[in-house]
Enzyme design. Structure first.
Site, PDB file in Angstrom:
ATOM      1  N   SER A 116     -17.518 -76.915 -66.173  1.00 15.35           N
ATOM      2  CA  SER A 116     -17.157 -77.909 -65.176  1.00 15.35           C
ATOM      3  C   SER A 116     -18.011 -79.161 -65.344  1.00 15.35           C
ATOM      4  O   SER A 116     -18.925 -79.232 -66.166  1.00 15.35           O
ATOM      5  CB  SER A 116     -17.328 -77.328 -63.772  1.00 15.35           C
ATOM      6  OG  SER A 116     -16.683 -78.143 -62.818  1.00 15.35           O
ATOM      7  N   LYS A 134      32.481 -98.171 -71.961  1.00 11.34           N
ATOM      8  CA  LYS A 134      32.430 -97.235 -73.088  1.00 11.34           C
ATOM      9  C   LYS A 134      33.754 -96.526 -73.301  1.00 11.34           C
ATOM     10  O   LYS A 134      34.295 -96.502 -74.411  1.00 11.34           O
ATOM     11  CB  LYS A 134      31.330 -96.176 -72.849  1.00 11.34           C
ATOM     12  CG  LYS A 134      29.933 -96.718 -72.708  1.00 11.34           C
ATOM     13  CD  LYS A 134      28.925 -95.610 -72.518  1.00 11.34           C
ATOM     14  CE  LYS A 134      29.179 -94.790 -71.255  1.00 11.34           C
ATOM     15  NZ  LYS A 134      29.135 -95.600 -70.014  1.00 11.34           N
ATOM     16  N   SER A 141      24.481 -91.115 -71.924  1.00  5.99           N
ATOM     17  CA  SER A 141      23.394 -90.596 -72.773  1.00  5.99           C
ATOM     18  C   SER A 141      22.177 -91.510 -72.687  1.00  5.99           C
ATOM     19  O   SER A 141      21.854 -92.218 -73.633  1.00  5.99           O
ATOM     20  CB  SER A 141      23.853 -90.417 -74.221  1.00  5.99           C
ATOM     21  OG  SER A 141      24.473 -91.564 -74.735  1.00  5.99           O
TER      22      SER A 141
END
EC number: 2.7.7.4
Length: 640
Positions: free
Chosen positions: A41, A483, A551
């Site tokens: 630690s 598209k 996408s």
């Protein structure tokens, strides 16, 4: 006649000095090397301990010592003359904050052994750095502040060390001087740690009370701890068995890093021998192909060798001209490693961005590099309680167990048996950042049960029957960019040219094949993966495939590109500004997203990563759909 030079006292002295130097260098060269790390630690005294080891082993030059003394006076050392931590904490930010951020490597030596020590950071946010340091270590010194006892980071580092294959553990209870060398406190800490160690599978560890500042039990036994009958730290480090010894006892393995061909008369395979040994005449197997041959010669910079052992970098020539390249593995013919493309693995996530299940990452294992996906974790491990927690992903510094699938077979061995062939890293395909590290457990049974079934009619035969070349036109852009409209126009134009086509549209596919998927990042990735696989199958059938999907992520578009032969994936960027696409809002989706009714909508509360180098770009502000379609057909006509 004058005496021979060797009779002169000066020459005799020089000769003796030369002999002493030669003897020293020979002794030093033949020492074994121990790599170890210090971890634990924050402020447990890791850097101070290493500084003390460097100081006591006389591995500090006079100018370094002078600078150290000046720095110690400047930063203040609470009454001590030298702040040993400053020898290791080299970054300005570390000295200012009094913490270790990066992994600092230091070299020192004693009369019996050479050492490379890595000082690993204690802060949780730098756990990734600690994993880096531990990956090559033979031993771990886990420090505990005697005043604080076992902490969460102590447990985390212990668990990681065990997972990373470190079997030599030293529990160094530090700062004993601050608790007056209280044996009861030391025993309580050791008992607590022992209980935790058993839970995670640490069978043995050596506990010792030390003080990095005062030097107690570092290089010699301390009078302040008469109740401690174990060895001092340095003595233990000098005598402990190291991984190199065990590596020699394992079968021969050498990942091929380079095909060495300086001329037409020489062809050798260069790499680092990870385990075992090899001699000329020994039978070897090249994996993953499985072809066998015998070793013709072993070549190094110093000439041909009679044997190569684990830890040596060599070039091996074979008696037969068989196919072997970078990424292949040379192995003992009668004891080869495994080959598979599906595994269970422990994954340590090391990136600020969480793991995305199903996303393609580069996986590097030894000299092999393949594309890989990580499934949704089976569970995440709570390093404090060792509970198995349900998890959809892995965040920074999380540790989980998940299935990993690669696009090509990997030559591997379980990490517990062979670090070199069992440990891997994951690299983001877009940023090239190392995002994760992992340890392979075993291959999945289904990986051995599923094989490619050869077919007589090839993909070339399918294409020739249609008198065309297969192609995938991948249309990407924001919702409302056009598209689907443009892809439809392109398909009509190709149909008029007697081309065999098929259009996969995002909305249409979600009515059937992908109706079980939502719009989270993970679901979007799976959506594209499935479409990529379908598009690949259609291309194998000889078709020209058109796909119209948002996408949004570059990594998934690259994943589909990687599925296809070079030149068969054409990325078409339908470039439409967000404000234009939103103004069109044919389906009313942007309005719902703005009102908070539609979550994870691309462009609003989910990102769209525009292509950086698209194969074709059409701007629907400047072009009509028919003009854009004509432009695309002109671009691809020579390809089909």
């Amino acid at each position: 006649m004058a005496d021979a030079p060797t009779a002169d006292p000066v020459y005799q002295t020089d000769a003796l000095i030369a002999e002493d130097i030669e003897a020293y260098l020979d002794t030093h060269q033949n020492k074994t090397m121990l790599r170890f790390i210090t971890c634990g630690s924050v402020d447990d005294g890791k850097s101070t301990l290493i500084g003390r080891l460097l100081y006591d082993s006389k591995m500090i030059f006079e100018d370094q010592l002078a600078a150290l003394e000046n720095d110690s006076k400047r930063v203040g050392t609470q009454g001590q003359e030298i702040d040993f931590a400053l020898l290791v904490d080299g970054l300005a930010a570390e000295r200012e904050q009094g913490i270790t951020i990066d992994v600092a490597y230091r070299f020192f030596a004693t009369e019996k052994r050479k050492f490379i020590v890595a000082d690993c950071p204690g802060h949780e946010q730098y756990t990734r750095n600690m994993v880096t340091g531990a990956s090559t270590a033979d031993l771990a010194v886990i420090l505990i502040d005697a005043r604080k006892g076992v902490l969460v980071q102590t447990r985390r580092h212990s668990f990681l060390c065990h997972q990373l294959g470190i079997r030599n553990i030293v529990l160094a209870v530090n700062k004993m001087d601050l608790i007056d060398y209280d044996q009861a406190r030391f025993d309580a800490i050791v008992a607590e740690y022992s209980a935790f160690a058993q839970e995670i599978g640490i069978e043995n560890f050596v506990a010792m009370p030390i003080s990095g500042i005062k030097g107690d039990n570092i290089t010699g036994k301390s009078a302040n701890t008469p109740w401690y009958d174990g060895p001092p730290l340095v003595e233990h480090l000098e005598t402990v068995e190291i991984n190199a010894t065990r590596a020699l006892e394992q079968p021969f393995r050498m990942p091929v890093q380079w095909v060495n061909r300086p001329n037409l008369d020489f062809r050798g395979f260069s790499g680092l021998v990870s385990t075992g040994s090899i001699k000329p005449g020994d039978a070897v197997r090249v994996l993953p192909s499985g072809r066998t041959s015998t070793v013709k010669s072993i070549v190094t910079f110093d000439g041909e060798q009679e044997e190569a052992q684990a830890g040596q970098s060599v070039t091996i020539t074979l008696a037969d001209e068989i196919d072997c390249s970078r990424g292949n593995v040379l192995a003992a013919a009668d004891a080869p490693p495994q080959v598979s493309d599906q595994f269970e693995a422990t994954v340590v996530w090391m990136d600020d961005d969480a793991l995305v299940p199903g996303r393609g990452y580069w996986l590097k294992l030894a000299s092999q590099m393949v594309s890989a996906t990580v499934a949704e974790p089976k569970y995440e491990i709570n390093v404090n309680t060792m509970d198995h927690l349900a998890a959809k992903t892995l965040e920074l510094n999380s540790i989980g167990v998940a299935e990993v699938t690669t696009d090509k077979p990997l030559v591997f061995e379980p990490y517990a048996e062979n670090r070199a062939l069992g440990g891997f890293i994951l690299v983001d395909k877009i940023t090239n950042h190392t995002v994760g590290a992992g340890m392979l457990h075993f291959s999945l049974r289904r990986a051995q049960n599923v094989h490619w079934q050869p077919t007589t009619v090839s993909r070339e035969d399918h294409a020739n029957l249609k008198n065309q070349k297969p192609l995938v036109l991948w249309f990407t852009g924001l919702s409302g960019s056009g598209k689907s409209t443009i892809a439809n126009e392109v398909e009509q134009g190709l149909a008029r040219m007697n081309r065999h086509t098929f259009l996969l549209d995002g909305d249409n596919v979600r009515h059937g094949l992908n109706k079980d998927l939502g719009f989270t990042e993970a679901d979007r990735i799976e959506n594209i993966r499935r479409i990529g696989e379908v598009a690949k199958l259609m291309a194998d059938a000889g078709l020209i495939v058109l796909t119209a999907f948002i996408s949004p992520f570059r990594a998934e578009r690259q994943m589909v590109r990687d599925m296809l032969p070079d030149g068969e994936f054409i990325e078409v960027f339908v470039d439409t500004p967000l404000e234009v696409a939103e103004a069109r809002d044919v389906k009313g989706l942007y309005k719902k997203a703005r009102e908070g009714q539609l979550k994870n909508f691309t462009g609003i509360d989910s990102p769209y990563e525009a292509p950086e180098n698209p194969d074709i770009t059409v701007n629907t502000v400047e072009m009509s759909p028919s003009e854009a379609a004509d432009h695309i057909i002109r671009k691809i006509i020579s390809l089909i």
